[in-house]
Design a protein around this motif. Structure first.
Motif, PDB file in Angstrom:
ATOM      1  N   MET A   1       7.454   1.501  -7.911  1.00  0.00           N
ATOM      2  CA  MET A   1       6.764   1.961  -6.707  1.00  0.00           C
ATOM      3  C   MET A   1       6.806   3.490  -6.658  1.00  0.00           C
ATOM      4  O   MET A   1       7.845   4.106  -6.895  1.00  0.00           O
ATOM      5  CB  MET A   1       7.423   1.371  -5.459  1.00  0.00           C
ATOM      6  CG  MET A   1       6.691   1.709  -4.164  1.00  0.00           C
ATOM      7  SD  MET A   1       7.518   1.017  -2.703  1.00  0.00           S
ATOM      8  CE  MET A   1       7.362  -0.734  -3.060  1.00  0.00           C
ATOM      9  N   SER A   2       5.659   4.107  -6.351  1.00  0.00           N
ATOM     10  CA  SER A   2       5.590   5.556  -6.323  1.00  0.00           C
ATOM     11  C   SER A   2       6.326   6.114  -5.110  1.00  0.00           C
ATOM     12  O   SER A   2       6.574   5.423  -4.124  1.00  0.00           O
ATOM     13  CB  SER A   2       4.127   6.011  -6.293  1.00  0.00           C
ATOM     14  OG  SER A   2       3.495   5.578  -5.108  1.00  0.00           O
ATOM     15  N   ALA A   3       6.643   7.414  -5.196  1.00  0.00           N
ATOM     16  CA  ALA A   3       7.375   8.063  -4.110  1.00  0.00           C
ATOM     17  C   ALA A   3       6.539   8.121  -2.834  1.00  0.00           C
ATOM     18  O   ALA A   3       7.053   7.940  -1.732  1.00  0.00           O
ATOM     19  CB  ALA A   3       7.801   9.467  -4.537  1.00  0.00           C
ATOM     20  N   ARG A   4       5.243   8.358  -2.969  1.00  0.00           N
ATOM     21  CA  ARG A   4       4.387   8.443  -1.783  1.00  0.00           C
ATOM     22  C   ARG A   4       4.262   7.078  -1.098  1.00  0.00           C
ATOM     23  O   ARG A   4       4.171   6.993   0.128  1.00  0.00           O
ATOM     24  CB  ARG A   4       3.018   8.975  -2.174  1.00  0.00           C
ATOM     25  CG  ARG A   4       3.047  10.447  -2.610  1.00  0.00           C
ATOM     26  CD  ARG A   4       1.668  10.959  -2.936  1.00  0.00           C
ATOM     27  NE  ARG A   4       1.715  12.363  -3.361  1.00  0.00           N
ATOM     28  CZ  ARG A   4       0.647  13.065  -3.727  1.00  0.00           C
ATOM     29  NH1 ARG A   4      -0.543  12.488  -3.732  1.00  0.00           N
ATOM     30  NH2 ARG A   4       0.779  14.316  -4.092  1.00  0.00           N
ATOM     31  N   ARG A   5       4.252   6.020  -1.887  1.00  0.00           N
ATOM     32  CA  ARG A   5       4.186   4.688  -1.274  1.00  0.00           C
ATOM     33  C   ARG A   5       5.484   4.367  -0.543  1.00  0.00           C
ATOM     34  O   ARG A   5       5.463   3.767   0.537  1.00  0.00           O
ATOM     35  CB  ARG A   5       3.900   3.641  -2.351  1.00  0.00           C
ATOM     36  CG  ARG A   5       3.750   2.223  -1.814  1.00  0.00           C
ATOM     37  CD  ARG A   5       3.235   1.279  -2.876  1.00  0.00           C
ATOM     38  NE  ARG A   5       1.901   1.668  -3.313  1.00  0.00           N
ATOM     39  CZ  ARG A   5       1.206   0.982  -4.228  1.00  0.00           C
ATOM     40  NH1 ARG A   5       1.726  -0.093  -4.800  1.00  0.00           N
ATOM     41  NH2 ARG A   5       0.004   1.379  -4.563  1.00  0.00           N
ATOM     42  N   GLU A   6       6.599   4.757  -1.110  1.00  0.00           N
ATOM     43  CA  GLU A   6       7.871   4.560  -0.421  1.00  0.00           C
ATOM     44  C   GLU A   6       7.905   5.341   0.893  1.00  0.00           C
ATOM     45  O   GLU A   6       8.396   4.845   1.917  1.00  0.00           O
ATOM     46  CB  GLU A   6       9.024   4.991  -1.328  1.00  0.00           C
ATOM     47  CG  GLU A   6       9.258   4.077  -2.517  1.00  0.00           C
ATOM     48  CD  GLU A   6      10.404   4.553  -3.373  1.00  0.00           C
ATOM     49  OE1 GLU A   6      10.882   5.698  -3.157  1.00  0.00           O
ATOM     50  OE2 GLU A   6      10.833   3.810  -4.273  1.00  0.00           O
TER      51      GLU A   6
END
Length: 212
Positions: A1-6
């Motif tokens: 999972m990408s940082a922006r999605r987190e």
């Protein structure tokens, strides 16, 4: 999972949890009935009347939502720890607020006749559960931010084009040319005092020829 999605998931959990807790405080949490009196008595109590802590902490959680985007690194992780504490406080305050003894004491403070009633019944609604669930969502958001938030990009880094920071750093390290507008202002004033034009290009350096 990408940082922006987190980051988006944490922000959604924070907004949902804090919003539920803040809005549930004004709803009816419990009702007290006294049937063994000459006139049946009843009193409805909202979450704010039973405990103002859950609502106040919910509003604080909404304010902490801005900190997720305005901070980065360890400061953002500290914001996550704060959100975790706020969520735990909301859940605890919501559960303890609907205890029978606490509800009867709060009702007696609102009505002296209810305080004299021998047998009173207490009925609770689902709004205190919604407030507690909101606190748990806020707690989950804070835990996610505390663990992963230091790795997420900040707001400025999110909107900067790729390679912009490297280009700006290279431009800052590059020395200014003598005729450029980025020259030292103090040097420009000294040139004007000497009667020189600070915007004129520098003369080419003379090459020294070695004697034959």
């Amino acid at each position: 999972m990408s940082a922006r999605r987190e980051l988006a998931i944490a922000a959604l959990l924070c907004a949902a949890g804090a919003g539920l807790s803040a809005s549930a405080g004004g709803r009816e949490w419990a009702t007290v009935h006294a049937q063994d009196t000459l006139v049946p008595l009843g009193r409805s109590l909202t979450g704010q009347e039973l405990t103002g802590a859950a609502t106040a902490l919910g509003w604080a959680g909404l304010a902490g939502l801005a900190g997720l985007f305005a901070t980065h690194g360890r400061i953002r992780a500290a914001v996550g720890v704060l959100l975790t504490v706020l969520g735990a406080g909301i859940a605890y305050a919501s559960v303890t607020a609907v205890g029978r003894s606490h509800v009867l004491q709060a009702a007696a403070g609102k009505s002296q006749l209810l305080g004299l009633a021998g047998h009173a019944t207490v009925d609770t609604t689902a709004w205190w559960v919604i407030s507690a669930v909101g606190g748990l969502l806020l707690l989950a958001a804070g835990a996610l931010v505390a663990i992963r938030g230091a790795r997420w990009p900040g707001m400025s880094a999110r909107y900067d084009p790729a390679g912009a920071s490297a280009t700006q750093a290279a431009a800052a390290d590059r020395p200014a040319s003598p005729g450029s507008g980025a020259a030292d202002p103090l040097g420009m004033w000294k040139s004007l005092d000497r009667g020189e034009d600070p915007t004129a290009p520098a003369p080419p350096a003379r090459s020294e020829q070695s004697p034959p």
